[in-house]
Design an enzyme around this catalytic site. Structure first.
Site, PDB file in Angstrom:
ATOM      1  N   ARG A 197       1.277  15.360  14.066  1.00  0.00           N
ATOM      2  CA  ARG A 197       2.128  14.706  13.064  1.00  0.00           C
ATOM      3  C   ARG A 197       2.277  15.496  11.759  1.00  0.00           C
ATOM      4  O   ARG A 197       1.662  16.515  11.557  1.00  0.00           O
ATOM      5  CB  ARG A 197       1.573  13.315  12.752  1.00  0.00           C
ATOM      6  N   ASP A 198       3.093  14.915  10.881  1.00  0.00           N
ATOM      7  CA  ASP A 198       3.278  15.373   9.502  1.00  0.00           C
ATOM      8  C   ASP A 198       4.024  16.706   9.405  1.00  0.00           C
ATOM      9  O   ASP A 198       3.537  17.677   8.809  1.00  0.00           O
ATOM     10  CB  ASP A 198       1.917  15.474   8.767  1.00  0.00           C
ATOM     11  N   GLN A 222       4.619   7.162   1.858  1.00  0.00           N
ATOM     12  CA  GLN A 222       4.188   6.250   2.914  1.00  0.00           C
ATOM     13  C   GLN A 222       3.963   4.878   2.293  1.00  0.00           C
ATOM     14  O   GLN A 222       3.195   4.739   1.330  1.00  0.00           O
ATOM     15  CB  GLN A 222       2.883   6.761   3.532  1.00  0.00           C
ATOM     16  N   GLU A 275      -4.521  17.112   9.254  1.00  0.00           N
ATOM     17  CA  GLU A 275      -3.338  16.350   8.871  1.00  0.00           C
ATOM     18  C   GLU A 275      -2.568  17.068   7.755  1.00  0.00           C
ATOM     19  O   GLU A 275      -3.119  17.910   7.034  1.00  0.00           O
ATOM     20  CB  GLU A 275      -3.751  14.957   8.360  1.00  0.00           C
ATOM     21  N   TYR A 314       5.874   7.873   9.986  1.00  0.00           N
ATOM     22  CA  TYR A 314       4.739   8.559   9.361  1.00  0.00           C
ATOM     23  C   TYR A 314       5.202   9.760   8.539  1.00  0.00           C
ATOM     24  O   TYR A 314       6.389  10.058   8.457  1.00  0.00           O
ATOM     25  CB  TYR A 314       3.727   8.957  10.446  1.00  0.00           C
ATOM     26  N   SER A 315       4.229  10.465   7.984  1.00  0.00           N
ATOM     27  CA  SER A 315       4.513  11.481   6.956  1.00  0.00           C
ATOM     28  C   SER A 315       5.406  12.615   7.437  1.00  0.00           C
ATOM     29  O   SER A 315       5.448  12.928   8.625  1.00  0.00           O
ATOM     30  CB  SER A 315       3.205  12.062   6.435  1.00  0.00           C
ATOM     31  N   LEU A 347       0.824  -1.214   0.000  1.00  0.00           N
ATOM     32  CA  LEU A 347       0.000   0.000   0.000  1.00  0.00           C
ATOM     33  C   LEU A 347       0.853   1.257   0.000  1.00  0.00           C
ATOM     34  O   LEU A 347       1.836   1.351   0.732  1.00  0.00           O
ATOM     35  CB  LEU A 347      -0.906   0.003   1.242  1.00  0.00           C
ATOM     36  N   ASN A 382       0.499   5.416   0.584  1.00  0.00           N
ATOM     37  CA  ASN A 382      -0.336   6.597   0.829  1.00  0.00           C
ATOM     38  C   ASN A 382       0.503   7.860   0.714  1.00  0.00           C
ATOM     39  O   ASN A 382       1.207   7.974  -0.301  1.00  0.00           O
ATOM     40  CB  ASN A 382      -1.233   6.469   2.065  1.00  0.00           C
ATOM     41  N   ASP A 383       0.432   8.781   1.614  1.00  0.00           N
ATOM     42  CA  ASP A 383       0.902  10.155   1.389  1.00  0.00           C
ATOM     43  C   ASP A 383       2.252  10.316   0.674  1.00  0.00           C
ATOM     44  O   ASP A 383       3.206   9.602   0.974  1.00  0.00           O
ATOM     45  CB  ASP A 383       1.081  10.870   2.734  1.00  0.00           C
TER      46      ASP A 383
HETATM   47  C1  FRU Z   1      -2.636  10.930   6.166  1.00  0.00           C
HETATM   48  C2  FRU Z   1      -1.952  10.200   7.322  1.00  0.00           C
HETATM   49  C3  FRU Z   1      -0.945  11.097   8.018  1.00  0.00           C
HETATM   50  C4  FRU Z   1       0.005  10.106   8.623  1.00  0.00           C
HETATM   51  C5  FRU Z   1       0.066   9.050   7.550  1.00  0.00           C
HETATM   52  C6  FRU Z   1       0.295   7.656   8.045  1.00  0.00           C
HETATM   53  O1  FRU Z   1      -3.102  10.075   5.167  1.00  0.00           O
HETATM   54  O2  FRU Z   1      -2.917   9.724   8.221  1.00  0.00           O
HETATM   55  O3  FRU Z   1      -1.521  11.988   8.946  1.00  0.00           O
HETATM   56  O4  FRU Z   1       1.262  10.662   8.908  1.00  0.00           O
HETATM   57  O5  FRU Z   1      -1.165   9.112   6.848  1.00  0.00           O
HETATM   58  O6  FRU Z   1       0.518   6.778   6.974  1.00  0.00           O
END
Ligand code: FRU
Length: 485
Positions: free
Chosen positions: A159-160, A57, A218, A100-101, A38, A40-41
């Protein structure tokens, strides 16, 4: 040590399942996607030592969220990309449940990564740490550990980090949730990238006349564009409101004038960046030419990852194509990066095409169902116009409501039609980027964008134009090539 072991496990897993993923007819041609697992970000977008670096991610082990790594792609030209070794693995006490991001900056010819260490402690509670890692070559990263703990007044949904420089100082925006469960973006500053001090709240729910605006914000990003200070953020907890906020979580922007020393940012309303189904957590970067580029996650939190047919081939989700941002006449414009023209081949052009009640227009099918399409409206005397791509996807402009609509079939129930809309005063131009299983639509020079994953049958290649009334247009179509080296 541990780091290498985990990375090797991820690499091994990717090697085992790569072929299965590669055999998927829905594998994309001109989008970044995970080799397996998978995605993601987008993370750490940065131009470093003459190359574009793109991190993401990544859960290499399943097509579900979970413990995240940072995957890595590198490009010389923003068009063709090469897979680089895994950048970060979740192997330390402060990131053991996920790297994480976060973001990347360049300082004294080194790349600095800032990311969130996600931890479930022994009591099962969440902890988060903003962490730093440094690299000399942009490939191997040396983790330096946490540089910021969660300040008082905030939950562990913190986060992020997105780091940027203004004048001589470094700043960091972080997505946060207050103990009252309001979403916020908070600001830190630093002189040396290592010691950070909390400055306060830059924007948030129940601030700046916003009203109640979500329980968690986020993936913030903050930058100046043509004299305007733009804050991108992905709030969680907005209720659908007519044609707005129809996805589970949203991504959008505020514009205003910031005084970072005083932590003051009076700003206007929130505008969604993308009106489609699959867009979240975008991040921007400044490239070597001073352009502000944006890439978003071409996915959405609401689609259980299992609903995507790609999961049968062991992978899920992808990134949008890179967009160039401009601030013009009080709004953000998003245009596909010019470089993507290098992918074009097999051009067909049709001038002064008439589409009327009696006469629709059809384009011959193209190789792989992967193409770019440009439609310029030259004259309009119609109640509505629709562009059908395959049998499942329709783009419709309606004069009476002045709305543009995207329809697609539900992934699991192809007979169920889903819709997203935006307001549009006039339809002047449509640009479509169609990949094997995605659609990106840019309207009127980037005033509005729709992004969606779509899963048509492979034979389903027709593109046809219909009108209620009369209209005249120029149409151009190109096949598009592949981007992964
Ligand atoms: C957004 C999120 C971020 C986090 C990441 C984890 O999609 O939830 O806030 O850092 O994905 O994969």
């Amino acid at each position: 040590m541990k780091d290498n072991h985990l990375k090797e496990t991820a690499v091994k897993r990717a090697a085992e399942y790569r072929e299965m993923a590669g055999e998927d007819p829905y594998r994309l041609h001109f989008h970044l996607m995970p080799p397996v697992g998978l995605m993601n970000d987008p993370n750490g977008l940065v131009f470093f030592q003459g190359k574009y670096h793109f991190f993401y991610q990544w859960n290499p082990f399943e097509t579900a969220h979970g413990v995240k790594f940072w995957g890595h792609y590198v490009s010389d030209n923003l068009v063709y990309w090469e897979e680089a070794p895994v950048a970060l693995a979740p192997d330390q006490w402060y990131d053991r449940n996920g790297c994480y991001s976060g973001s990347a900056v360049v300082h004294e010819d080194q790349m600095y990564i800032f990311y969130t260490g996600n931890v479930r402690n022994d009591a099962g509670e969440r902890e988060s740490y903003q962490c730093m890692a440094v690299s000399e070559d942009g490939v191997q990263f040396d983790k330096k550990g946490p540089v910021i703990n969660v300040p008082d007044g905030y939950t562990a949904h913190f986060r992020d980090p997105k780091v940027f420089k203004k004048g001589p100082r470094w700043y960091m925006v972080v997505g946060a949730q207050t103990v009252e469960e309001k979403g916020e973006v908070v600001l830190f500053s630093s002189d040396d990238l290592e010691t950070w001090s909390f400055q306060g709240t830059l924007a948030g729910s129940d601030r700046s006349g916003l009203g109640s605006f979500g329980y968690m914000w986020e993936c913030p990003d903050f930058f100046e564009l043509n004299g305007e200070d733009i804050l991108l953020v992905s709030p969680q907890g907005l209720e659908p409101n007519g044609i707005l906020y129809n996805n589970v979580y949203q991504s959008g922007y505020f514009a205003g004038k910031a005084d970072l020393e005083r932590v003051s940012y009076p700003h206007g309303g929130f505008t969604e960046l993308d009106r489609g189904f699959d867009f979240y957590a975008p991040q921007t970067m400044l490239d070597g030419n001073g352009r502000r580029l944006l890439v978003g996650w071409m996915g959405s939190a609401d689609e259980g990852s299992t609903s995507h047919p790609t999961t049968h081939h062991g992978w899920v989700h992808a990134m949008t194509i890179p967009r160039v941002l401009e601030w013009e006449n009080g709004r953000l414009l998003q245009q596909p990066a010019e470089e993507l023209k290098q992918l074009r081949g097999n051009n067909r052009e049709y001038r002064d095409v008439l589409v009327t009640d009696q006469q629709s227009f059809e384009l011959p099918s193209s190789r792989d169902n992967v193409f770019e399409l440009q439609v310029q409206v030259k004259s309009w005397d119609a109640a509505s116009f629709s562009l059908t791509i395959g049998t499942n996807n329709q783009l419709i402009y309606r004069e009476a409501t002045k709305t543009f609509t995207l329809e697609r079939a539900n992934f699991e129930k192809p007979n169920v039609v889903e819709r997203r809309h935006c307001a549009l005063d006039e339809l002047k131009e449509i640009r479509v980027f169609k990949d094997t299983s995605s659609l990106e639509i840019f309207l009127n020079g980037g005033e509005e964008v729709f992004t969606a994953r779509v899963y048509d049958e492979a034979y389903d290649q027709l593109v046809s134009f219909h009108a209620e009334g009369d209209l005249k247009m120029d149409v151009a179509k190109w096949d598009l090539g592949r981007i992964l080296l």
